[in-house]
Write a protein that holds these residues in place. Structure first.
Motif, PDB file in Angstrom:
ATOM      1  N   GLY A 145       2.150   0.598 -12.719  1.00 22.01           N
ATOM      2  CA  GLY A 145       1.190   0.272 -11.673  1.00 22.01           C
ATOM      3  C   GLY A 145       1.845  -0.363 -10.462  1.00 22.01           C
ATOM      4  O   GLY A 145       1.484  -0.082  -9.313  1.00 22.01           O
ATOM      5  N   THR A 146       2.836  -1.237 -10.732  1.00 23.02           N
ATOM      6  CA  THR A 146       3.566  -1.872  -9.636  1.00 23.02           C
ATOM      7  C   THR A 146       4.326  -0.838  -8.813  1.00 23.02           C
ATOM      8  O   THR A 146       4.309  -0.848  -7.579  1.00 23.02           O
ATOM      9  CB  THR A 146       4.555  -2.912 -10.191  1.00 23.02           C
ATOM     10  N   VAL A 147       5.002   0.068  -9.514  1.00 22.87           N
ATOM     11  CA  VAL A 147       5.771   1.114  -8.840  1.00 22.87           C
ATOM     12  C   VAL A 147       4.854   2.010  -8.020  1.00 22.87           C
ATOM     13  O   VAL A 147       5.179   2.412  -6.900  1.00 22.87           O
ATOM     14  CB  VAL A 147       6.566   1.928  -9.877  1.00 22.87           C
ATOM     15  N   LEU A 148       3.671   2.331  -8.575  1.00 25.63           N
ATOM     16  CA  LEU A 148       2.709   3.165  -7.864  1.00 25.63           C
ATOM     17  C   LEU A 148       2.271   2.509  -6.562  1.00 25.63           C
ATOM     18  O   LEU A 148       2.293   3.123  -5.491  1.00 25.63           O
ATOM     19  CB  LEU A 148       1.489   3.424  -8.756  1.00 25.63           C
ATOM     20  N   SER A 149       1.886   1.235  -6.643  1.00 24.85           N
ATOM     21  CA  SER A 149       1.460   0.510  -5.456  1.00 24.85           C
ATOM     22  C   SER A 149       2.616   0.341  -4.468  1.00 24.85           C
ATOM     23  O   SER A 149       2.449   0.484  -3.260  1.00 24.85           O
ATOM     24  CB  SER A 149       0.900  -0.860  -5.859  1.00 24.85           C
ATOM     25  N   LEU A 150       3.805   0.069  -5.002  1.00 31.60           N
ATOM     26  CA  LEU A 150       4.981  -0.123  -4.149  1.00 31.60           C
ATOM     27  C   LEU A 150       5.336   1.166  -3.423  1.00 31.60           C
ATOM     28  O   LEU A 150       5.707   1.158  -2.248  1.00 31.60           O
ATOM     29  CB  LEU A 150       6.157  -0.599  -4.998  1.00 31.60           C
ATOM     30  N   GLY A 151       5.184   2.304  -4.130  1.00 35.55           N
ATOM     31  CA  GLY A 151       5.486   3.587  -3.500  1.00 35.55           C
ATOM     32  C   GLY A 151       4.606   3.851  -2.303  1.00 35.55           C
ATOM     33  O   GLY A 151       5.068   4.333  -1.260  1.00 35.55           O
ATOM     34  N   PHE A 152       3.319   3.543  -2.437  1.00 35.37           N
ATOM     35  CA  PHE A 152       2.387   3.737  -1.327  1.00 35.37           C
ATOM     36  C   PHE A 152       2.764   2.842  -0.152  1.00 35.37           C
ATOM     37  O   PHE A 152       2.760   3.272   1.004  1.00 35.37           O
ATOM     38  CB  PHE A 152       0.960   3.438  -1.796  1.00 35.37           C
ATOM     39  N   THR A 153       3.111   1.580  -0.447  1.00 38.41           N
ATOM     40  CA  THR A 153       3.459   0.633   0.615  1.00 38.41           C
ATOM     41  C   THR A 153       4.795   0.979   1.269  1.00 38.41           C
ATOM     42  O   THR A 153       4.929   0.977   2.499  1.00 38.41           O
ATOM     43  CB  THR A 153       3.524  -0.801   0.041  1.00 38.41           C
ATOM     44  N   VAL A 154       5.804   1.281   0.442  1.00 36.58           N
ATOM     45  CA  VAL A 154       7.118   1.635   0.970  1.00 36.58           C
ATOM     46  C   VAL A 154       7.025   2.881   1.835  1.00 36.58           C
ATOM     47  O   VAL A 154       7.705   3.003   2.871  1.00 36.58           O
ATOM     48  CB  VAL A 154       8.122   1.841  -0.182  1.00 36.58           C
ATOM     49  N   GLY A 155       6.162   3.811   1.437  1.00 29.75           N
ATOM     50  CA  GLY A 155       5.992   5.032   2.217  1.00 29.75           C
ATOM     51  C   GLY A 155       5.540   4.750   3.634  1.00 29.75           C
ATOM     52  O   GLY A 155       5.981   5.415   4.587  1.00 29.75           O
ATOM     53  N   MET A 156       4.676   3.756   3.801  1.00 26.58           N
ATOM     54  CA  MET A 156       4.190   3.407   5.136  1.00 26.58           C
ATOM     55  C   MET A 156       5.320   2.862   6.003  1.00 26.58           C
ATOM     56  O   MET A 156       5.382   3.125   7.208  1.00 26.58           O
ATOM     57  CB  MET A 156       3.065   2.381   5.018  1.00 26.58           C
ATOM     58  N   VAL A 157       6.231   2.086   5.382  1.00 21.39           N
ATOM     59  CA  VAL A 157       7.359   1.534   6.139  1.00 21.39           C
ATOM     60  C   VAL A 157       8.388   2.621   6.429  1.00 21.39           C
ATOM     61  O   VAL A 157       8.843   2.791   7.564  1.00 21.39           O
ATOM     62  CB  VAL A 157       8.001   0.368   5.356  1.00 21.39           C
ATOM     63  N   GLY A 208       4.428  -1.773   9.745  1.00 16.05           N
ATOM     64  CA  GLY A 208       5.004  -1.408   8.457  1.00 16.05           C
ATOM     65  C   GLY A 208       5.680  -2.576   7.775  1.00 16.05           C
ATOM     66  O   GLY A 208       5.594  -2.729   6.551  1.00 16.05           O
ATOM     67  N   LEU A 209       6.332  -3.442   8.546  1.00 12.16           N
ATOM     68  CA  LEU A 209       6.989  -4.608   7.969  1.00 12.16           C
ATOM     69  C   LEU A 209       5.973  -5.569   7.351  1.00 12.16           C
ATOM     70  O   LEU A 209       6.231  -6.180   6.308  1.00 12.16           O
ATOM     71  CB  LEU A 209       7.812  -5.337   9.028  1.00 12.16           C
ATOM     72  N   ILE A 210       4.821  -5.707   7.996  1.00 12.56           N
ATOM     73  CA  ILE A 210       3.776  -6.569   7.439  1.00 12.56           C
ATOM     74  C   ILE A 210       3.338  -6.036   6.085  1.00 12.56           C
ATOM     75  O   ILE A 210       3.189  -6.794   5.106  1.00 12.56           O
ATOM     76  CB  ILE A 210       2.579  -6.657   8.407  1.00 12.56           C
ATOM     77  N   PHE A 211       3.149  -4.732   5.990  1.00 18.07           N
ATOM     78  CA  PHE A 211       2.759  -4.161   4.706  1.00 18.07           C
ATOM     79  C   PHE A 211       3.915  -4.175   3.715  1.00 18.07           C
ATOM     80  O   PHE A 211       3.708  -4.083   2.505  1.00 18.07           O
ATOM     81  CB  PHE A 211       2.222  -2.745   4.897  1.00 18.07           C
ATOM     82  N   GLY A 212       5.145  -4.292   4.227  1.00 17.03           N
ATOM     83  CA  GLY A 212       6.282  -4.457   3.335  1.00 17.03           C
ATOM     84  C   GLY A 212       6.212  -5.772   2.569  1.00 17.03           C
ATOM     85  O   GLY A 212       6.657  -5.855   1.414  1.00 17.03           O
ATOM     86  N   VAL A 213       5.661  -6.823   3.212  1.00 20.52           N
ATOM     87  CA  VAL A 213       5.450  -8.099   2.521  1.00 20.52           C
ATOM     88  C   VAL A 213       4.533  -7.889   1.321  1.00 20.52           C
ATOM     89  O   VAL A 213       4.721  -8.475   0.250  1.00 20.52           O
ATOM     90  CB  VAL A 213       4.851  -9.143   3.482  1.00 20.52           C
ATOM     91  N   VAL A 214       3.548  -7.029   1.514  1.00 19.37           N
ATOM     92  CA  VAL A 214       2.625  -6.705   0.425  1.00 19.37           C
ATOM     93  C   VAL A 214       3.389  -6.085  -0.747  1.00 19.37           C
ATOM     94  O   VAL A 214       3.122  -6.376  -1.912  1.00 19.37           O
ATOM     95  CB  VAL A 214       1.529  -5.742   0.918  1.00 19.37           C
ATOM     96  N   GLY A 215       4.361  -5.229  -0.437  1.00 18.34           N
ATOM     97  CA  GLY A 215       5.157  -4.609  -1.487  1.00 18.34           C
ATOM     98  C   GLY A 215       5.943  -5.624  -2.296  1.00 18.34           C
ATOM     99  O   GLY A 215       6.041  -5.516  -3.527  1.00 18.34           O
ATOM    100  N   VAL A 216       6.506  -6.624  -1.626  1.00 16.91           N
ATOM    101  CA  VAL A 216       7.241  -7.678  -2.329  1.00 16.91           C
ATOM    102  C   VAL A 216       6.303  -8.442  -3.255  1.00 16.91           C
ATOM    103  O   VAL A 216       6.642  -8.733  -4.417  1.00 16.91           O
ATOM    104  CB  VAL A 216       7.902  -8.637  -1.321  1.00 16.91           C
ATOM    105  N   ALA A 217       5.114  -8.764  -2.755  1.00 15.23           N
ATOM    106  CA  ALA A 217       4.129  -9.451  -3.602  1.00 15.23           C
ATOM    107  C   ALA A 217       3.742  -8.585  -4.788  1.00 15.23           C
ATOM    108  O   ALA A 217       3.473  -9.094  -5.882  1.00 15.23           O
ATOM    109  CB  ALA A 217       2.891  -9.801  -2.776  1.00 15.23           C
ATOM    110  N   GLY A 218       3.731  -7.262  -4.585  1.00 14.32           N
ATOM    111  CA  GLY A 218       3.394  -6.349  -5.671  1.00 14.32           C
ATOM    112  C   GLY A 218       4.405  -6.409  -6.797  1.00 14.32           C
ATOM    113  O   GLY A 218       4.040  -6.330  -7.978  1.00 14.32           O
TER     114      GLY A 218
END
Length: 492
Positions: free
Chosen positions: A180-192, A341-351
């Motif tokens: 689940g973490t990887v799935l969410s991270l993939g979506f977020t990383v894709g935006m960056v 994209g960097l702001i949403f990258g913070v979300v990925g770290v939290a994920g």
């Protein structure tokens, strides 16, 4: 009702005893966890490699869902696509990836999950190369559609291989949390990555990256994964397959195009009605078929029904939050696509942090209470974003609000995957995960058309964004109450 470990979990009275399930064909053995602590048993080297392959494939599909968004305007100019046609870069992928999930999940159950998983990987890689070297809109959209078809084979079979490889309890909970973490991270990383790659290497690099991921995963998969299928190999329910696939395709098409054309548009309305009619016919067919594509007793499981409702809400509403915030940060605060994209990258770290903590939370409180609590957290923090304004301080509110809301969102993803697959026989894991991933894809597809249009059509963008966030928060909180009551979550 909490699902913690195989020795402490309670079972829905509508479900068959867990002992009736056939043994998993490829379980990874591990020492039993301590019943006192519920700590996940450590994974061996082979188990970690299997998890890496399955999660890498999920990451690749999630990346594909978001990496192209920023690149679409540049891509359109290069290939000569009109502004109105750009949405098909997303829709061409979403239609087959969501429409064929249930069918491919069941085909994997019957004829071999490993075989279909490898086929999906190969198709996805070839389609990514076609999209990378596309010479006109038709070749590009063909590549995107074939990517979606490959994803429809990868996602349910990959999830069912995961749930049949790792035994139910803390070990599976941990594997699902990582997935689940990887799935969410993939979506977020894709935006960056979408913005970075488009600005530096061009839009074609976004599709080329997916082909490289396939080359990383495909050689490892055959040596690590073992075959898994239904022990009796019953006949495929052809009428059910036709109606559910046609219904999902029609429904996703209608909801994907409604944002641009409106729900009053005749083609949108016709396909929406056709989709609902086909899904109704599917339900009638399944009730009378000796070997149905979808087991109605499974749909009557409280964990499956209410868990998938939670999944639908958390995916659709969080995609809407991200869409509304993207418009807000760029159009109102004037941030660049890269800064956004960097702001949403913070979300990925939290994920990543959430993914490591979630199994312990599920082990302590149970998957179902974690699911309800995560929905509440997502809804409350989405409501906090109503305080956004035009001042520079709003950036910090946006960062904190969306990050904590996404922590709740990711917790809900992990808990809902554990909830809907717990107690399901291994012979039906492909169906259970197919339902879960169909819910995910439909959720990602419908959120923006249903609510995002309020932000884009409002004369005051800030007012429109606040309206979207208010409705979004209310839907998530109402869903939390309904799921809590439906699952009869109790204290203690």
């Amino acid at each position: 009702m909490a699902i913690d470990t195989p020795t402490t979990a309670t079972t829905d009275p509508t479900t068959p005893p867990r002992t009736s399930a056939p043994p998993a064909p490829a379980q990874v053995s591990a020492p039993a966890p301590s019943s006192a602590t519920g700590a996940p048993a450590p994974l061996g080297v082979r188990a970690k490699l299997i998890l890496f392959v399955l999660c890498a494939a999920q990451f690749m599909v999630a990346l594909d869902f978001s990496v192209l968004n920023v690149a679409l305007p540049v891509l359109g100019k290069d290939l000569g696509m009109s502004q109105s046609a750009l949405q098909w870069g997303v829709t061409a992928f979403a239609l087959p990836s969501g429409g064929f999930l249930l069918l491919f999940g069941r085909i994997g159950d019957l004829f071999g999950r490993r075989k279909l998983f490898l086929t999906g990987l190969a198709l996805f890689g070839a389609a990514s190369l076609l999209a990378t070297f596309a010479w006109d809109p038709a070749s590009f959209l063909t590549g995107r559609a074939l990517q979606g078809l490959g994803a429809a084979a990868i996602v349910p079979t990959g999830m069912s291989l995961l749930t049949t490889t790792f035994p139910e309890g803390p070990q599976r909970d941990r594997a699902l949390a990582i997935s689940g973490t990887v799935l969410s991270l993939g979506f977020t990383v894709g935006m960056v990555l979408g913005g970075v790659l488009t600005d530096t290497l061009g839009w074609r690099s976004t599709m080329g990256l997916l082909a490289l991921f396939t080359l990383l995963v495909l050689p490892l998969a055959p040596t690590l994964l073992t075959e898994s299928r239904h022990p009796e190999r019953p006949r495929l329910d052809i009428p059910g397959a036709i109606t559910v696939t046609g219904g999902l395709l029609s429904l996703i098409y209608a909801l994907s195009t409604a944002a641009e054309r409106g729900f009053g548009n005749a083609p949108v309305l016709v396909t929406l009605i056709a989709g609902l009619a086909l899904l109704t016919a599917f339900g009638a067919i399944e009730a009378r078929t000796a070997q149905p594509l979808v087991s109605l007793p499974m749909l009557r499981r409280r964990t499956v029904a209410w868990g998938n409702l939670a999944g639908l809400v958390t995916f659709s509403m969080m995609s809407t939050v991200i869409f509304a915030l993207t418009l807000y940060l760029q159009e109102i605060l004037g941030l660049s696509a890269f800064q956004t994209g960097l702001i949403f990258g913070v979300v990925g770290v939290a994920g990543i942090v959430t993914g490591s903590v979630a199994p312990k939370v599920i082990g302590r409180f149970g998957a179902q209470r974690t699911l309800v609590g995560s929905l509440v957290l997502q809804g409350v923090l989405t409501a906090s974003l109503l305080g956004l304004g035009t001042g520079g301080w709003s950036v910090w509110l946006a960062v904190v609000g969306v990050t904590v809301a996404c922590i709740g969102h990711l917790g809900a993803i992990i808990a809902y995957n554990v909830t809907v697959t717990s107690g399901v026989p291994n012979s039906e894991q492909g169906l259970a995960t197919g339902l879960a991933t169909s819910t995910q894809q439909v959720g990602l597809t419908i959120g923006i058309p249903l609510l995002g249009v309020l932000a884009t059509t409002s004369t005051d963008l800030l007012s429109g964004a606040r309206t979207v966030l208010a409705i979004d928060s209310a839907i998530v909180l109402v869903a939390a109450v309904l799921v809590g009551v439906g699952l009869r979550v109790r204290r203690g």
